[in-house]
Enzyme design. Structure first.
Site, PDB file in Angstrom:
ATOM      1  N   TYR A   1       0.823  -1.291   0.071  1.00 53.08           N
ATOM      2  CA  TYR A   1      -0.120   0.031   0.060  1.00 53.08           C
ATOM      3  C   TYR A   1       0.894   1.285   0.115  1.00 53.08           C
ATOM      4  O   TYR A   1       0.588   1.976  -0.756  1.00 53.08           O
ATOM      5  CB  TYR A   1      -0.831  -0.141   1.245  1.00 53.08           C
ATOM      6  CG  TYR A   1      -1.914   1.041   1.275  1.00 53.08           C
ATOM      7  CD1 TYR A   1      -2.990   1.062   0.404  1.00 53.08           C
ATOM      8  CD2 TYR A   1      -1.708   2.389   2.200  1.00 53.08           C
ATOM      9  CE1 TYR A   1      -3.905   2.155   0.543  1.00 53.08           C
ATOM     10  CE2 TYR A   1      -2.559   3.368   2.118  1.00 53.08           C
ATOM     11  CZ  TYR A   1      -3.650   3.206   1.409  1.00 53.08           C
ATOM     12  OH  TYR A   1      -4.566   4.216   1.408  1.00 53.08           O
TER      13      TYR A   1
HETATM   14  P1  NAP Z   1     -13.512   2.097  -0.176  1.00 54.39           P
HETATM   15  O1  NAP Z   1     -14.527   2.601   0.673  1.00 54.39           O
HETATM   16  O2  NAP Z   1     -13.166   0.627   0.072  1.00 54.39           O
HETATM   17  O3  NAP Z   1     -13.709   2.499  -1.686  1.00 54.39           O
HETATM   18  C1  NAP Z   1     -13.099   2.286  -2.773  1.00 54.39           C
HETATM   19  C2  NAP Z   1     -13.686   1.847  -3.766  1.00 54.39           C
HETATM   20  O4  NAP Z   1     -12.801   1.592  -4.959  1.00 54.39           O
HETATM   21  C3  NAP Z   1     -14.617   0.905  -3.625  1.00 54.39           C
HETATM   22  O5  NAP Z   1     -16.223   1.082  -4.119  1.00 54.39           O
HETATM   23  C4  NAP Z   1     -14.159  -0.467  -4.495  1.00 54.39           C
HETATM   24  O6  NAP Z   1     -14.981  -1.173  -4.880  1.00 54.39           O
HETATM   25  C5  NAP Z   1     -13.798   0.424  -5.590  1.00 54.39           C
HETATM   26  N1  NAP Z   1     -12.488  -0.417  -6.594  1.00 54.39           N
HETATM   27  C6  NAP Z   1     -11.715  -1.195  -6.123  1.00 54.39           C
HETATM   28  N2  NAP Z   1     -10.842  -1.740  -6.788  1.00 54.39           N
HETATM   29  C7  NAP Z   1     -11.652  -1.270  -7.967  1.00 54.39           C
HETATM   30  C8  NAP Z   1     -11.179  -1.336  -9.412  1.00 54.39           C
HETATM   31  N3  NAP Z   1     -10.368  -2.281  -9.969  1.00 54.39           N
HETATM   32  N4  NAP Z   1     -11.552  -0.548 -10.282  1.00 54.39           N
HETATM   33  C9  NAP Z   1     -12.740   0.348  -9.936  1.00 54.39           C
HETATM   34  N5  NAP Z   1     -13.024   0.274  -8.696  1.00 54.39           N
HETATM   35  C10 NAP Z   1     -12.557  -0.192  -7.694  1.00 54.39           C
HETATM   36  O7  NAP Z   1     -12.182   3.011   0.245  1.00 54.39           O
HETATM   37  P2  NAP Z   1     -12.062   4.403   0.668  1.00 54.39           P
HETATM   38  O8  NAP Z   1     -11.486   4.420   1.928  1.00 54.39           O
HETATM   39  O9  NAP Z   1     -13.027   5.395   0.091  1.00 54.39           O
HETATM   40  O10 NAP Z   1     -10.597   4.746  -0.134  1.00 54.39           O
HETATM   41  C11 NAP Z   1     -10.623   5.729  -1.280  1.00 54.39           C
HETATM   42  C12 NAP Z   1      -8.966   6.013  -1.853  1.00 54.39           C
HETATM   43  O11 NAP Z   1      -8.710   6.725  -0.605  1.00 54.39           O
HETATM   44  C13 NAP Z   1      -8.312   4.748  -1.839  1.00 54.39           C
HETATM   45  O12 NAP Z   1      -7.340   5.078  -2.954  1.00 54.39           O
HETATM   46  C14 NAP Z   1      -7.519   4.922  -0.667  1.00 54.39           C
HETATM   47  O13 NAP Z   1      -6.234   4.036  -0.475  1.00 54.39           O
HETATM   48  C15 NAP Z   1      -7.490   6.154  -0.263  1.00 54.39           C
HETATM   49  N6  NAP Z   1      -7.143   6.577   1.076  1.00 54.39           N
HETATM   50  C16 NAP Z   1      -7.876   6.158   2.019  1.00 54.39           C
HETATM   51  C17 NAP Z   1      -7.656   6.202   3.386  1.00 54.39           C
HETATM   52  C18 NAP Z   1      -8.879   5.694   4.524  1.00 54.39           C
HETATM   53  O14 NAP Z   1      -8.239   5.856   5.845  1.00 54.39           O
HETATM   54  N7  NAP Z   1      -9.657   5.313   4.277  1.00 54.39           N
HETATM   55  C19 NAP Z   1      -6.540   7.200   3.691  1.00 54.39           C
HETATM   56  C20 NAP Z   1      -5.814   7.654   2.625  1.00 54.39           C
HETATM   57  C21 NAP Z   1      -5.934   7.211   1.465  1.00 54.39           C
HETATM   58  P3  NAP Z   1     -15.373  -2.717  -4.105  1.00 54.39           P
HETATM   59  O15 NAP Z   1     -15.680  -2.181  -2.673  1.00 54.39           O
HETATM   60  O16 NAP Z   1     -16.542  -3.341  -4.690  1.00 54.39           O
HETATM   61  O17 NAP Z   1     -14.226  -3.492  -4.375  1.00 54.39           O
END
Ligand code: NAP
Length: 250
Positions: free
Chosen positions: A157
């Protein structure tokens, strides 16, 4: 809420069906943009589209960011739906299984790098030519503080997010005189479904590093992204904007 003017703009938000992507889509719609949600799960996508429909013009487009063919199809479908593309938010990503470097399955390393880093490359590869035709663009990569610091038990990651930052820096320089700006945000931990992929120890570790002693909110990420997607963001490119409750020190 500050008013950000995105009227007549067309935005793609990858991974827009839930979490941070959903909040970003909501904020872009509230600012007047039309939004194409790209996500892998058709059911989640449909639910999100219905929830957002009363806020503006929104389309749900099934896309797997790791597939060149799927990304090409989604790009064409976005242009069919809205006529052009102005804004791209590379948000889709996964956390991967928490483990030390030597305990990480190489296949798991590949899976995380494929979605988190190759995915945004493929999407930029398909969408940037459309922004160039348009003569305008804003790209925002959702990176992470992990990409700047390296979190233990999350080598894949952390490396993928460091790569995403470097991708934005390269692309930002390539497009610096094209009226297309490319930036990153680097959030610390924000409570979303992503937590389901992490161990409690890992979540506790990340929280313990935040001086504000709380998780970030998806709306806080969306507010920063909305500004980075606007014309008012005009002299920043290849930059990383922190959103870490005081964790980031550089
Ligand atoms: P999340 O709730 O799991 O949402 C991520 C979305 O991306 C889900 O709808 C997922 O679909 C979709 N996805 C996964 N693989 C994909 C693919 N191959 N093609 C198209 N869509 C895909 O995660 P989040 O926390 O909102 O995170 C969003 C972004 O912010 C990520 O890049 C994460 O690394 C970044 N981020 C998050 C945090 C945190 O603490 N939450 C902190 C820093 C950065 P499925 O669920 O159906 O697989």
């Amino acid at each position: 809420m500050n008013q950000i003017d995105l009227k007549s703009r067309v935005a793609i938000v990858t991974g827009g069906a839930r979490g941070i992507g959903f909040s970003i889509a909501n904020r872009l719609l509230a600012s007047g943009a039309s939004v194409a949600l790209w996500d892998i799960d058709p059911n989640a996508l449909d639910q999100a589209r219905q929830q957002l429909a009363s806020s503006g013009k929104v389309a749900g487009i099934v896309a797997d960011v790791t597939s060149t063919q799927s990304v090409a199809g989604a790009t064409a479908e976005t242009i069919r739906a809205f006529g052009k593309i102005d804004i791209l938010v590379n948000n889709a990503g996964i956390a991967g299984v928490n483990a030390k470097v030597w305990e990480t399955d190489p296949a798991e390393w590949q899976r995380v790098l494929n979605i988190n880093l190759t995915g945004p490359f493929l999407v930029c590869h398909a969408v940037v030519p459309k922004l160039l035709e348009n003569g305008y663009g804003r790209i925002v990569n959702i990176a992470s503080i992990a990409g700047k610091e390296g979190n233990p038990n999350a080598c894949h990651y952390s490396a993928s997010k460091a790569g995403m930052i470097a991708l934005a820096k390269s692309l930002g320089k390539e497009l610096a005189t094209s009226n297309i700006l490319v930036n990153c945000i680097a959030p610390a931990v924000i409570e979303t479904d992503l937590f389901k992929q992490m161990t409690k120890a890992h979540i506790d570790y990340m929280l313990s590093k935040i001086p504000m002693n709380r998780f970030g909110k998806t709306e806080e990420a969306a507010a920063l992204v909305a500004w980075l997607c606007s014309e008012e963001c005009s002299f920043s490119t290849g930059a990383v904007f922190d959103l870490s409750g005081g964790r980031a020190t550089y």
